[in-house]
Every structure is written in structure tokens, then in C-alpha cells.
Design an enzyme around this catalytic site. Structure first.
Site, short mmCIF file in Angstrom:
data_model
loop_
_atom_site.label_atom_id
_atom_site.label_comp_id
_atom_site.label_asym_id
_atom_site.label_seq_id
_atom_site.Cartn_x
_atom_site.Cartn_y
_atom_site.Cartn_z
N TYR A 242 0.77 -0.91 0.05
CA TYR A 242 0.14 0.32 -0.20
C TYR A 242 0.93 0.85 -0.04
O TYR A 242 0.24 2.21 -0.66
CB TYR A 242 -0.94 -0.03 0.79
CG TYR A 242 -2.37 0.46 1.23
CD1 TYR A 242 -2.70 0.61 -0.49
CD2 TYR A 242 -2.51 1.84 1.97
CE1 TYR A 242 -4.36 1.30 -0.16
CE2 TYR A 242 -3.79 2.64 1.48
CZ TYR A 242 -4.64 2.64 0.53
OH TYR A 242 -5.56 3.22 0.24
N LYS B 291 -3.47 8.46 2.85
CA LYS B 291 -4.61 7.71 3.93
C LYS B 291 -4.56 8.72 4.65
O LYS B 291 -5.38 9.28 5.49
CB LYS B 291 -4.95 6.54 3.78
CG LYS B 291 -5.73 5.78 2.51
CD LYS B 291 -6.70 6.91 1.87
CE LYS B 291 -7.24 5.89 -0.04
NZ LYS B 291 -7.78 6.93 0.09
P1 NAD Z 1 -11.87 3.66 -8.60
O1 NAD Z 1 -10.92 3.57 -9.55
O2 NAD Z 1 -13.96 3.18 -9.33
O3 NAD Z 1 -12.19 4.92 -8.73
C1 NAD Z 1 -11.46 5.91 -8.20
C2 NAD Z 1 -11.50 7.27 -8.25
O4 NAD Z 1 -10.28 8.18 -8.15
C3 NAD Z 1 -12.09 7.57 -10.16
O5 NAD Z 1 -13.01 7.06 -10.71
C4 NAD Z 1 -10.39 7.91 -10.97
O6 NAD Z 1 -11.20 8.12 -11.87
C5 NAD Z 1 -10.48 8.79 -9.69
N1 NAD Z 1 -9.15 10.14 -10.03
C6 NAD Z 1 -8.44 9.72 -10.22
N2 NAD Z 1 -7.56 10.45 -10.52
C7 NAD Z 1 -8.03 11.53 -10.03
C8 NAD Z 1 -7.94 12.88 -10.58
N3 NAD Z 1 -6.97 13.79 -11.34
N4 NAD Z 1 -9.32 14.12 -11.05
C9 NAD Z 1 -10.17 13.00 -10.86
N5 NAD Z 1 -11.16 11.66 -10.38
C10 NAD Z 1 -9.49 10.81 -10.19
O7 NAD Z 1 -11.44 2.37 -7.21
P2 NAD Z 1 -12.19 2.91 -5.87
O8 NAD Z 1 -11.90 2.01 -4.72
O9 NAD Z 1 -13.73 2.94 -6.09
O10 NAD Z 1 -11.34 4.26 -5.04
C11 NAD Z 1 -12.37 5.31 -4.07
C12 NAD Z 1 -12.07 5.35 -3.18
O11 NAD Z 1 -11.93 4.92 -2.06
C13 NAD Z 1 -10.71 5.80 -3.29
O12 NAD Z 1 -10.33 6.55 -2.35
C14 NAD Z 1 -9.67 4.79 -2.67
O13 NAD Z 1 -8.44 4.53 -2.19
C15 NAD Z 1 -10.60 4.29 -1.48
N6 NAD Z 1 -10.99 2.76 -0.93
C16 NAD Z 1 -10.76 2.28 -1.71
C17 NAD Z 1 -10.72 0.54 -1.30
C18 NAD Z 1 -11.23 -0.86 -2.21
O14 NAD Z 1 -10.82 -1.47 -1.61
N7 NAD Z 1 -11.44 -0.63 -3.11
C19 NAD Z 1 -11.03 0.34 0.43
C20 NAD Z 1 -10.50 1.60 1.18
C21 NAD Z 1 -10.74 2.82 0.63
#
Ligand code: NAD
Length: 270
Positions: A170, A177
Site C-alpha cells: 500500500y 490516507k
Molecule cells: P475507482 O478506481 O473506481 O475510483 C477511483 C476514482 O478516482 C476514479 O473514478 C478515478 O477516475 C478517480 N481519480 C483518480 N485521479 C483523479 C483525478 N486526478 N481527478 C479526478 N478523479 C480522479 O476505485 P475505488 O476503489 O472505488 O476508489 C474510491 C476511493 O475508495 C479511493 O479513495 C480509494 O482509496 C478508496 N478505498 C478503496 C478501497 C478498495 O478496496 N477498493 C478500500 C478503502 C478505500
């Protein structure tokens, strides 16, 4: 499912009218697996009118396609590293909606090579990009959204346990984060006098585009399901319903909070 795993209770389809008349902007839908899309569905089912943003033209088509299921959504481009795009988004929201009640920040990015191997190999540029996109963007969006939240509001971001503890691969995203979670507290302190609440959901691992970029993600999923008190992983809908709670008056006394939706994994010591 192993014998230890407990079957997940069915979610209630009835989201009531908790967000009737509320306008909420959701940043971070890339496709149907995005946590932001599950959040959008929970908010929309509860009556919220939705603004969706997309990062680039490649994503626009997917987002517009998903948005067909929503009631009069506003769909706008926004790369959060570009201040002019952030400004344009919120001036369009002001023009179309007048005010805003909620903001969902579900955005993170780190270069693939920073999400594997040794943390000590993190480059200066890799660090800058990860922190800018994944943490600073919350501050920039909150600053732009606050003037539109004339009746108070709720800002919700997404974080992960890797910001508190060492999770293999990570790496720099954990540092991002940690900065994001601390920003949640400072923003909550700052914006509380305007009755704007700021909270984070710390989600357990869920298979999405962003998650697939983390080396060894499948092992992480298995490890979490085996060790979590509920003996399973969470799904995006569970995160969506928690975001609904955080955007609704049910959570009116809650701000600056990191709320875990991870089947309890974070409490386990061994
Ligand atoms: P995802 O890939 O569907 O979403 C990530 C989003 O970030 C995408 O829509 C992407 O277009 C956007 N993004 C990246 N760079 C960008 C920029 N410069 N401008 C605008 N948008 C931008 O994946 P996800 O897992 O749904 O991620 C959403 C959030 O959830 C993130 O913060 C991620 O760290 C967090 N999260 C995810 C998990 C997991 O296991 N999937 C767990 C905990 C937290």
C-alpha cells in the site's frame, strides 16, 4: 464461503426519503464497480439529486451511461489536479442547483510502481502525485463546496486502514490516507461553525479499478475475510449505505470521524 464465514444479511431496499430535496456532488465514479457509484445509488434511492463528475473523456461515456438510471443528474468533467476545473464545476453547480448539501470525495491515485516493492523506494514525484490527488484534493473540493452549503452540509471521503497500519504494497498510498484522515479532522474543525460536517469511511478491501492496481490485492481480500469478526469482506453497497447515513440528518451530531466499514477487521489484534 468457508464454514467460518457468516452469510451477509440482506440490505433493505427501502432508503426512505432521508435525502429528499438534497443536492449532492459525487467525485470518483469511473465505472459500475466504483465505490462512488454504489454511494451514488444509495443517495439517489434516498431522494438526493446527484452531480457526477468524471476525470476524462474515456470515462465520460461510462459515467453518462450509468447516470441514465438517475433522476435529472448534472454531469461535469473534473480532474482534481486542475484548480480551474474545480472552479468551473462548482460555478456550474451554483448556476444549476443554487446550493449544495453534500460532497462525496472517492478519489485516489498513485503510480503503479509506487504500489509494490519497498516503501523506501518511493520517489519524490510519486509521493507528490499520490498526496496531491488523494489527499490535497479533499481540501480543494471542500473549500470550493463550502460557500454553496448555505444550510450546512456533509462532506464524506474514503480511506483505508493502510493509512494507520503497515499493509504490504500500500506504501505511499498509506501516507496519502494518513494525510487525508488528518485533513478530515482539520476540515471538520474549520467548517463546523458553518454546520458542515466532514467524515471519512474507512472501507475494507473491495475489488475496483483502483484496488486492482495494488500488488497482491487478492491475498489482501482473502486475509481480511478470514480474520474479520464477520468472517467476510464488505461490498460497495454497504459503504454506500454508510455514506447515506453520513449525508443524512441521522448523523447530525457526527463530525471529524473515521468510520470503519470493514466487517470489523480493524479491531483484530491476532
Ligand atoms: P475507482 O478506481 O473506481 O475510483 C477511483 C476514482 O478516482 C476514479 O473514478 C478515478 O477516475 C478517480 N481519480 C483518480 N485521479 C483523479 C483525478 N486526478 N481527478 C479526478 N478523479 C480522479 O476505485 P475505488 O476503489 O472505488 O476508489 C474510491 C476511493 O475508495 C479511493 O479513495 C480509494 O482509496 C478508496 N478505498 C478503496 C478501497 C478498495 O478496496 N477498493 C478500500 C478503502 C478505500
Amino acid at each position: 464461503m468457508t464454514s467460518l464465514q457468516i452469510e451477509k444479511p440482506l440490505a433493505s431496499a427501502d432508503h426512505g426519503h432521508l435525502l429528499k430535496g438534497k443536492k449532492i456532488a459525487v467525485f470518483g465514479v469511473a465505472n459500475k464497480w466504483s465505490i462512488a457509484w454504489a454511494i451514488t445509488q444509495s443517495l439517489s434511492k434516498a431522494g438526493a439529486q446527484i452531480v457526477l463528475t468524471y476525470i476524462d473523456e474515456r470515462t465520460e461515456e461510462k459515467v453518462r451511461d450509468l447516470a441514465k438510471t438517475l433522476h435529472h443528474p448534472l454531469i461535469l468533467p473534473c480532474d482534481v489536479t486542475q484548480d480551474d476545473q474545480i472552479e468551473t464545476v462548482f460555478s456550474k453547480i451554483k448556476h444549476e442547483f443554487g446550493t449544495l448539501d453534500g460532497l462525496i470525495h472517492a478519489i485516489a491515485f498513485a503510480r503503479k510502481e509506487e504500489l509494490e516493492g519497498h516503501f523506501s523506494s518511493t520517489t519524490r514525484e510519486g509521493f507528490r502525485i499520490a498526496l496531491d490527488v488523494s489527499a490535497y484534493s479533499l481540501i480543494a473540493l471542500a473549500r470550493a463546496a463550502a460557500p454553496l452549503m448555505e444550510n450546512g452540509g456533509s462532506i464524506v471521503t474514503l480511506t483505508y486502514l493502510g493509512g494507520k497500519r503497515v499493509i504490504p504494497n500500500y506504501n505511499v498510498m498509506g501516507v496519502a490516507k494518513a494525510a487525508l484522515e488528518c485533513s478530515v479532522k482539520y476540515l471538520a474543525g474549520d467548517l463546523g461553525e458553518k454546520n458542515i460536517r466532514v467524515n471519512a469511511i474507512s472501507a475494507g478491501p473491495i475489488t475496483t479499478l483502483a484496488a486492482r492496481g495494488i500488488s497482491g490485492f487478492q491475498q489482501l481480500l482473502k486475509h481480511n475475510a478470514d480474520r474479520a469478526p464477520l468472517r467476510r469482506n464488505v461490498d460497495a453497497e454497504e459503504v454506500g449505505d454508510t455514506a447515506l447515513y453520513l449525508c443524512s440528518p441521522l448523523s447530525r451530531g457526527v463530525t471529524g470521524e473515521i468510520l470503519y466499514v470493514d466487517a470489523g477487521y480493524h479491531i483484530v489484534g491476532m
